[in-house]
Scaffold this motif. Structure first.
Motif, short mmCIF file in Angstrom:
data_model
loop_
_atom_site.label_atom_id
_atom_site.label_comp_id
_atom_site.label_asym_id
_atom_site.label_seq_id
_atom_site.Cartn_x
_atom_site.Cartn_y
_atom_site.Cartn_z
N TYR A 1 -15.27 -16.30 2.11
CA TYR A 1 -14.42 -15.45 2.93
C TYR A 1 -13.43 -14.78 1.98
O TYR A 1 -12.68 -15.46 1.29
N ASP A 2 -13.48 -13.45 1.94
CA ASP A 2 -12.68 -12.73 0.95
C ASP A 2 -11.40 -12.18 1.57
O ASP A 2 -11.42 -11.62 2.68
N ASN A 3 -10.32 -12.35 0.86
CA ASN A 3 -9.01 -11.91 1.34
C ASN A 3 -8.42 -10.93 0.32
O ASN A 3 -8.02 -11.36 -0.77
N PRO A 4 -8.41 -9.64 0.64
CA PRO A 4 -7.88 -8.68 -0.33
C PRO A 4 -6.39 -8.88 -0.56
O PRO A 4 -5.64 -9.12 0.38
N ILE A 5 -5.99 -8.79 -1.82
CA ILE A 5 -4.58 -8.94 -2.20
C ILE A 5 -4.13 -7.64 -2.83
O ILE A 5 -4.46 -7.36 -4.00
N PRO A 6 -3.38 -6.82 -2.09
CA PRO A 6 -3.00 -5.53 -2.65
C PRO A 6 -1.82 -5.65 -3.61
O PRO A 6 -0.90 -6.42 -3.37
N GLY A 7 -1.87 -4.89 -4.69
CA GLY A 7 -0.71 -4.81 -5.58
C GLY A 7 0.28 -3.77 -5.05
O GLY A 7 -0.07 -2.95 -4.20
N TYR A 8 1.50 -3.83 -5.54
CA TYR A 8 2.51 -2.86 -5.12
C TYR A 8 2.56 -1.74 -6.16
O TYR A 8 2.61 -1.98 -7.38
N GLY A 9 2.58 -0.49 -5.68
CA GLY A 9 2.71 0.65 -6.58
C GLY A 9 1.51 0.82 -7.50
O GLY A 9 1.64 1.32 -8.62
N THR A 10 0.37 0.39 -7.06
CA THR A 10 -0.87 0.56 -7.82
C THR A 10 -1.99 0.57 -6.79
O THR A 10 -1.80 0.09 -5.68
N ARG A 11 -3.14 1.10 -7.18
CA ARG A 11 -4.26 1.01 -6.22
C ARG A 11 -5.03 -0.29 -6.37
O ARG A 11 -5.98 -0.54 -5.62
N LEU B 1 0.83 -1.21 0.00
CA LEU B 1 0.00 0.00 0.00
C LEU B 1 0.87 1.27 0.00
O LEU B 1 0.35 2.37 -0.17
N GLY B 2 2.15 1.10 0.25
CA GLY B 2 3.06 2.26 0.22
C GLY B 2 2.97 3.11 1.48
O GLY B 2 3.27 4.31 1.45
N ILE B 3 2.55 2.53 2.61
CA ILE B 3 2.38 3.34 3.82
C ILE B 3 3.08 2.72 5.02
O ILE B 3 2.66 2.89 6.16
N ARG B 4 4.17 2.03 4.76
CA ARG B 4 4.89 1.40 5.87
C ARG B 4 5.49 2.43 6.81
O ARG B 4 5.33 2.37 8.04
N ASP B 5 6.20 3.39 6.23
CA ASP B 5 6.90 4.37 7.07
C ASP B 5 5.90 5.19 7.88
O ASP B 5 6.14 5.50 9.05
#
Ligand code: 73E
Length: 832
Positions: free
Chosen positions: A233-243, A105-109
């Protein structure tokens, strides 16, 4: 009201401004968010909560952000209605989700900072999370890596699987023996899933098939004997550097409300309830054996259960926008991960024939255009079979359809190859014999447009050995897509030190999405500054691993030693035994050395880890032998820091994330022709770890990328193996080999009787995996590794070149190939 997604969004933007439509990610908003979740979700006071509660609140705050992107992706893709791929797999090894999510998600820091303000540390909370271990090994982790790449590359895709309540067993070691404990992973809740009580389908089992008249036509009607509900049961899978965020939909079995009024009216209320509960057993537990099929009814039920629910879901989605089933292949690609979901083929046929009333030829043509099949098998004997009686009892209508497919296939085949009955019977979907079986692989090949292997040599094995007849019949159907692993999980998440070093030297973080850029490191491979920083990063990771080892086993290891690692499922063909015998040989040499020679020994820490299937006796003995040898070596004063052997218990994804970055050398030493691909090697390679390997599966291609001169390759080659096996007893194992085996046999490490059957597998005429034959070249490769390690400059250069050559082994490349050549799908990227 009456507004579509675009209109609603435009209105929301007008009212709130674009940024206010989305959750905010500045430190203060995140802190408030976390505290809100402590108070309202976890229901603890925001002024008093512990690490675990903080983890729960944090994960819910992250989950909110995942859900936001996941909704937007779905609505956008729904509107675009592109062709989607559905990835069907009975196993997904996702591991932990938290760190991966915030990085993608780009929000680690931002989160790390928010937590600091609250007096917590991100890494400490991340350790609170357990693994989602809904799979056995390579095949299951591959599914997880492919999902990450699909999301990152914005492909319209869904994953479908089973939500087991018990994941892969936990391995406990007691006195050196493996014990299995249940992994009841949902005990403390699972914030990464969303229960969809309203997304549920009835799945039918047993019963009979009857014929009915429908508009003057005879139609088959399946009257089921049992109905079970599948809840999503849905498990969201986020991409990197994209929404983009994709969905992994896992099905859980629940009792059905619909058909059992009858049982309540019989008056046996308690028994009626107890019977209902039985439905849930379907998704209770993951089968812990990889590669051995036992024709168990529950396993078949699991397969059909998840396949039926998934197809109902997929067809419902298709029917939202389409009426004509001829369009199905333009909108749907179904990928089956090995043969385990192959009943999907028959289920789609059944739905098209019996529910949508298409004629046979049309239904079959559509089905064949939709399915693609990836096989992970190397042995014809390892292919999945289901007894006809079992299948016919559980799924009577499906057995009829299988017979019909086979009949038509056999008729076609006779036209092509004539009356070659041997070949016809080999290719038949039905295996005749004392017990009749359905050959699930044959079914999958006949009804798929493409069959993929998982590495270049694997395709060769398919052609020569596993599916020879089919490859000759349909050469254009067979391909390979070399497996890959995601650099997000295996470098960015698990090796932050190396990650920042790479970004610094490449001057960009773009390699995280475009991994070919790693090649740019080659030009700095001999740069003393990079070498110094590279070694330092490795040292920090080794320290972390050394601390872990000490806590687990009490063994103190020296950071100057070479960390030599073999972690994977325990299998005879993977030859952990060869590794242990090599360790015994090294120990024996050190014991017999003069003091001055000892000064020249390169110190080693040999690390082995992996689970043995609970019923796999020899594999369990290998684990015990490892412990017995370790006991001896680690307590020998003559040996000291020159050699240590440690077994890491309960190897899983999160342990891998710790072990891989901290290793210098890793072993991938299967007998040539037995590992279809192997993906562990790729993870080590990316982490700048040198490979000691046989030319098998993916290591053949790794050699092409990094050069054999940067690896330690040994052992019999694929094309030599048949002749060597033929020679059998006349192959004299070297004396060194005989000596170490004798040490085990004679009880030097204790447990003589227990190890006897293990030693017997190494007798010359029985040594199927050729440990004796390969022993000499194995020791030579080990000696070469020692020499290279002494020259740290050279070693570091090889290490940098390993990472630089890892680009091809990203699952991003694998996915691009599947998307273009197998599935025919295009990215579908939400523009905001
Ligand atoms: O070589 C590996 C391969 O890297 C192969 O053994 C493994 O799949 C990996 C990914 O392609 C595999 N797993 C299974 N078969 N091959 C399997 C079979 C039955 C149940 C669970 C797993």
């Amino acid at each position: 009201l009456g507004m579509d997604f675009g209109q609603r969004k435009a209105k929301a933007e007008k009212m709130f401004g674009l940024m206010d439509v989305f959750l905010k990610n500045d430190s203060v908003s995140l802190q408030k968010d976390i505290l809100d979740h402590v108070e309202y979700t976890v229901a603890r006071s925001r002024f008093s909560f512990d690490d675990f509660e903080a983890y729960q609140a944090l994960s819910h705050s992250i989950r909110d952000r995942l859900i936001e992107r996941w909704h937007d992706t779905h609505l956008y893709v729904k509107k675009q209605d592109p062709k989607r791929v559905y990835f069907l797999s009975l196993e997904f090894l996702m591991g932990r989700s938290m760190t991966n999510s915030v990085i993608n998600l780009g929000i680690r820091d931002q989160y790390a900072d928010a937590l600091n303000q609250l007096g917590f540390e991100f890494e400490v909370l991340a350790e609170q999370e357990g693994d989602a271990a809904l799979g056995n090994g390579g095949l299951a982790r591959l599914s997880a890596c492919l999902m990450d790449s699909l999301a990152t590359l914005d492909y319209p895709a869904w994953g479908y699987g089973l939500r087991y309540q018990y994941g892969l067993f936990r391995q406990i070691i007691l006195d050196g023996f493996q014990l299995e404990q249940p992994d009841y992973w949902l005990n403390f809740g699972n914030p990464w899933e969303i229960e969809r009580v309203h997304v549920s389908y009835s799945v039918k089992f047993y019963g009979t098939v009857e014929e009915e008249d429908l508009d003057g036509e005879r139609t088959k009607v399946w009257i089921p004997g049992e109905t079970v509900e599948a809840v999503a049961y849905d498990n969201p899978i986020p991409g990197y550097g994209t929404r983009s965020a994709l969905n992994l939909r896992l099905w859980a079995a629940k009792p059905s409300d619909k058909y059992d009024m009858e049982s309540y009216n019989t008056g046996d209320y308690i028994n009626a309830i107890m019977n209902r509960q039985k439905a849930e057993t379907i998704s209770n537990v993951l089968y812990p054996d990889d590669r051995s099929y036992q024709g168990k009814e529950l396993r078949l039920k699991q397969q059909y259960f998840f396949v039926s629910a998934s197809l109902q879901d997929i067809i419902r989605r298709f029917k939202d926008n389409h009426q004509n089933f001829d369009e199905l292949p333009d909108k749907v690609a179904l990928q089956i991960n090995d043969t385990h979901p192959a009943l999907a083929i028959v289920e789609l046929m059944r739905m098209l024939l019996d529910e949508e009333h298409l004629d046979w030829n049309r239904a079959f043509e559509i089905t064949c255009k939709i399915f693609s099949f990836t096989t992970h098998t190397v042995e014809p004997g390892g292919l999945e079979k289901v007894p006809v009686d079992l299948l016919g009892h559980l799924l009577p209508r499906h057995l009829q359809i299988i017979y019909e497919i086979n009949y038509k296939f056999m008729e076609e085949l006779k036209k092509i190859i004539g009356q070659d009955y041997d070949r016809l019977s080999r290719m038949s979907i039905i295996e005749e014999g004392a017990v009749k079986n359905v050959r699930v692989a044959n079914l999958s090949i006949v009804c798929s447009h493409t069959v993929n292997g998982v590495s270049k040599v694997h395709l060769q094995l398919l052609k020569e050995r596993v599916f020879k007849d089919f490859c000759e019949l349909w050469p254009q159907k067979f391909h390979y897509k070399t497996n890959g692993v995601t650099q997000r999980r295996w470098v960015v998440v698990s090796n932050p030190n190396l990650c920042s070093l790479i970004s610094k030297w490449l001057g960009t973080e773009s390699w995280i999405r475009n991994v070919d850029l790693l090649g740019g490191l080659r030009q700095y491979a001999t740069d003393p500054d990079l070498q110094r920083e590279w070694k330092m990063a490795k040292k920090v990771n080794k320290l972390r691993l050394a601390e872990y080892i000490e806590t687990l086993s009490g063994v103190k290891v020296s950071l100057d030693a070479m960390f030599d690692v073999q972690v994977k499922r325990i299998h005879e063909y993977k030859r952990q035994l060869l590794n242990i015998l090599g360790v015994i040989h090294r120990f024996d040499c050190i014991k017999n050395m003069s003091a001055s020679d000892k000064g020249k020994v390169v110190p080693r820490v040999c690390i082995i880890g992996g689970k043995a299937a609970p019923g796999y006796d020899i594999a369990k003995k290998i684990i015990k032998l490892c412990h017995a040898v370790a006991d001896k070596i680690n307590n020998d004063a003559d040996v000291g820091d020159l050699l240590k052997l440690v077994f890491i218990p309960d190897y899983n994804v999160s342990v891998a994330e710790l072990v891989i970055p901290g290793s210098d050398l890793s072993q991938h030493i299967s007998t040539a022709g037995h590992e279809a691909s192997g993906t562990g090697s790729m993870k080590f390679l990316m982490n700048g770890c040198l490979l000691l390997a046989t030319a098998d599966g993916s290591t053949v291609e790794i050699m092409e990328e990094v050069g054999a001169e940067n690896m330690f390759i040994f052992g019999a080659k694929l094309d030599e193996i048949p002749a060597l096996r033929e020679k059998g007893a006349s192959l004299k194992a070297p004396l060194q080999f005989a000596r170490v085996v004798r040490m085990v046999r004679d009880g030097y490490f204790g447990f003589e009787d227990y190890f006897k059957s293990l030693c017997d597998t190494l007798e010359e005429e029985k040594d199927f995996y050729l440990l004796g034959y390969d022993f000499t070249s194995y020791l030579e490769a080990q000696a070469a590794a020692d020499r290279a390690f002494v020259d740290q400059e050279k070693w570091t250069q090889m290490s940098i070149l390993s990472t630089a050559g890892a680009g091809k082994f990203s699952s991003d490349r694998t996915i691009e190939e599947y998307a273009k050549h197998t599935w025919g799908i295009e990215p579908c990227k939400c523009p905001f």
